[in-house]
Design a protein around this motif. Sequence first.
Motif, mmCIF file in Angstrom:
data_model
loop_
_atom_site.group_PDB
_atom_site.id
_atom_site.type_symbol
_atom_site.label_atom_id
_atom_site.label_comp_id
_atom_site.label_asym_id
_atom_site.label_seq_id
_atom_site.Cartn_x
_atom_site.Cartn_y
_atom_site.Cartn_z
ATOM 1 N N PHE A 56 4.333 18.456 10.737
ATOM 2 C CA PHE A 56 4.659 17.145 10.191
ATOM 3 C C PHE A 56 4.518 17.274 8.679
ATOM 4 C CE2 PHE A 56 3.115 16.496 14.481
ATOM 5 C CZ PHE A 56 4.040 15.607 15.013
ATOM 6 N N ASN A 57 5.638 17.505 7.992
ATOM 7 C CA ASN A 57 5.651 17.768 6.552
ATOM 8 C C ASN A 57 5.844 16.473 5.779
ATOM 9 O OD1 ASN A 57 5.616 20.675 6.916
ATOM 10 N ND2 ASN A 57 7.714 20.463 7.605
ATOM 11 N N LEU A 58 4.814 16.025 5.086
ATOM 12 C CA LEU A 58 4.908 14.820 4.278
ATOM 13 C C LEU A 58 5.621 15.157 2.980
ATOM 14 C CD1 LEU A 58 4.186 11.840 3.819
ATOM 15 C CD2 LEU A 58 2.038 12.627 2.815
ATOM 16 N N ILE A 59 6.761 14.516 2.750
ATOM 17 C CA ILE A 59 7.574 14.771 1.557
ATOM 18 C C ILE A 59 7.165 13.846 0.418
ATOM 19 C CG2 ILE A 59 9.919 14.913 0.635
ATOM 20 C CD1 ILE A 59 9.246 16.928 2.932
ATOM 21 N N LYS A 60 6.982 12.553 0.729
ATOM 22 C CA LYS A 60 6.590 11.612 -0.322
ATOM 23 C C LYS A 60 6.052 10.325 0.290
ATOM 24 C CE LYS A 60 11.291 9.823 -0.822
ATOM 25 N NZ LYS A 60 12.414 9.609 -1.725
ATOM 26 N N ALA A 61 5.279 9.615 -0.538
ATOM 27 C CA ALA A 61 4.813 8.270 -0.214
ATOM 28 C C ALA A 61 5.296 7.402 -1.367
ATOM 29 C CB ALA A 61 3.302 8.236 -0.101
ATOM 30 N N GLU A 62 6.285 6.564 -1.082
ATOM 31 C CA GLU A 62 6.930 5.782 -2.140
ATOM 32 C C GLU A 62 6.715 4.298 -1.899
ATOM 33 O OE1 GLU A 62 10.857 6.832 -4.331
ATOM 34 O OE2 GLU A 62 11.385 5.653 -2.554
ATOM 35 N N THR A 135 -2.631 -0.611 -5.133
ATOM 36 C CA THR A 135 -3.083 0.469 -4.254
ATOM 37 C C THR A 135 -2.406 1.753 -4.709
ATOM 38 O OG1 THR A 135 -3.265 -1.108 -2.431
ATOM 39 C CG2 THR A 135 -3.228 1.226 -1.848
ATOM 40 N N LEU A 136 -3.188 2.682 -5.203
ATOM 41 C CA LEU A 136 -2.619 3.913 -5.754
ATOM 42 C C LEU A 136 -2.715 5.111 -4.815
ATOM 43 C CD1 LEU A 136 -3.985 3.588 -9.400
ATOM 44 C CD2 LEU A 136 -1.772 2.855 -8.480
ATOM 45 N N ILE A 137 -3.674 5.044 -3.875
ATOM 46 C CA ILE A 137 -3.897 6.174 -2.963
ATOM 47 C C ILE A 137 -4.205 5.645 -1.570
ATOM 48 C CG2 ILE A 137 -5.474 8.085 -2.406
ATOM 49 C CD1 ILE A 137 -5.938 8.487 -5.361
ATOM 50 N N PHE A 138 -3.621 6.300 -0.568
ATOM 51 C CA PHE A 138 -4.073 6.097 0.803
ATOM 52 C C PHE A 138 -5.118 7.175 1.065
ATOM 53 C CE2 PHE A 138 0.149 4.083 2.299
ATOM 54 C CZ PHE A 138 -0.348 2.808 2.103
ATOM 55 N N LYS A 139 -6.313 6.763 1.359
ATOM 56 C CA LYS A 139 -7.408 7.692 1.613
ATOM 57 C C LYS A 139 -7.199 8.436 2.927
ATOM 58 C CE LYS A 139 -11.375 9.446 0.503
ATOM 59 N NZ LYS A 139 -11.311 10.555 -0.430
ATOM 60 N N LEU A 140 -6.695 7.706 3.931
ATOM 61 C CA LEU A 140 -6.493 8.310 5.248
ATOM 62 C C LEU A 140 -5.276 7.680 5.920
ATOM 63 C CD1 LEU A 140 -7.601 10.159 7.570
ATOM 64 C CD2 LEU A 140 -8.825 8.141 8.381
ATOM 65 N N ILE A 141 -4.460 8.519 6.548
ATOM 66 C CA ILE A 141 -3.319 8.035 7.332
ATOM 67 C C ILE A 141 -3.365 8.751 8.685
ATOM 68 C CG2 ILE A 141 -0.811 7.776 7.478
ATOM 69 C CD1 ILE A 141 -0.752 8.208 4.404
ATOM 70 N N PRO A 142 -3.994 8.121 9.703
ATOM 71 C CA PRO A 142 -3.954 8.701 11.049
ATOM 72 C C PRO A 142 -2.682 8.243 11.768
ATOM 73 C CG PRO A 142 -5.463 6.847 11.006
ATOM 74 C CD PRO A 142 -4.899 6.993 9.613
ATOM 75 N N ILE A 143 -2.002 9.182 12.399
ATOM 76 C CA ILE A 143 -0.745 8.870 13.084
ATOM 77 C C ILE A 143 -0.846 9.354 14.527
ATOM 78 C CG2 ILE A 143 1.756 9.263 13.120
ATOM 79 C CD1 ILE A 143 1.531 9.790 10.062
ATOM 80 N N ILE A 163 0.464 7.285 -4.026
ATOM 81 C CA ILE A 163 1.656 6.461 -3.816
ATOM 82 C C ILE A 163 2.443 6.401 -5.126
ATOM 83 C CG2 ILE A 163 2.518 4.168 -3.208
ATOM 84 C CD1 ILE A 163 -0.178 3.786 -1.683
ATOM 85 N N ASP A 164 3.712 6.709 -5.044
ATOM 86 C CA ASP A 164 4.610 6.649 -6.205
ATOM 87 C C ASP A 164 5.324 5.308 -6.156
ATOM 88 O OD1 ASP A 164 6.219 7.252 -8.379
ATOM 89 O OD2 ASP A 164 7.634 8.442 -7.193
ATOM 90 N N TRP A 165 4.902 4.367 -7.010
ATOM 91 C CA TRP A 165 5.472 3.014 -7.011
ATOM 92 C C TRP A 165 6.743 2.955 -7.833
ATOM 93 C CZ3 TRP A 165 4.064 -0.732 -3.799
ATOM 94 C CH2 TRP A 165 2.826 -0.624 -3.163
ATOM 95 N N LYS A 166 7.751 2.307 -7.296
ATOM 96 C CA LYS A 166 9.045 2.113 -7.970
ATOM 97 C C LYS A 166 9.300 0.644 -8.154
ATOM 98 C CE LYS A 166 10.228 6.506 -7.612
ATOM 99 N NZ LYS A 166 10.369 7.445 -8.572
#
Length: 166
Positions: A56-62, A135-143, A163-166
């Motif tokens: 599970f390759n995380l590419i980005k969090a936008e 919110t700049l960072i997700f500390k944990l993302i369980p899926i 998190i990259d905010w647009k």
Amino acid sequence: MKRLSYAMCFLTIVLVQTTAFSQSTCDEVKKENEYLRKALKITTPVKTATSLNIDFNLIKAEGNKKEQTVTLTLTIVNHEANQRVNFNNAKAIDTEGNEYETYEISIGSSSSSNTVYTDTPVKTTIRFKKVLPSTLIFKLIPINYYHENKSGVVTFEYKDIPIDWK
């Protein structure tokens, strides 16, 4: 003398055409290289979680400031025989302990369930709502996902995702 002059003209025309052809070929190669650089950048994972021979390759969090949503983009690469992957749910927890649940998941062209073929990446998005731009960072993302060969729910996780905010 006249023949020499014709020969020089002919040689000049050939050289000019060859140079023009070389320049256009060079421009095409440059465009192709730029395209490949962008493709590599787009598919380079920030983090990878591996579970039961599936990457599970995380590419980005936008983040989208206007909608107050965060979208995770990842690719799923199955290293075994073709199998169905079904995401049950995902959560994200920020550094202040706030928890966010998903409201939209897509695996390829389907919703939260799709067949993942052997060694073929499938683009996947997971969207969280009501996330403030502060919110700049997700500390944990369980899926959680259902693995058909395991016959049960399996969990993988990502930690410290900016998190990259647009």
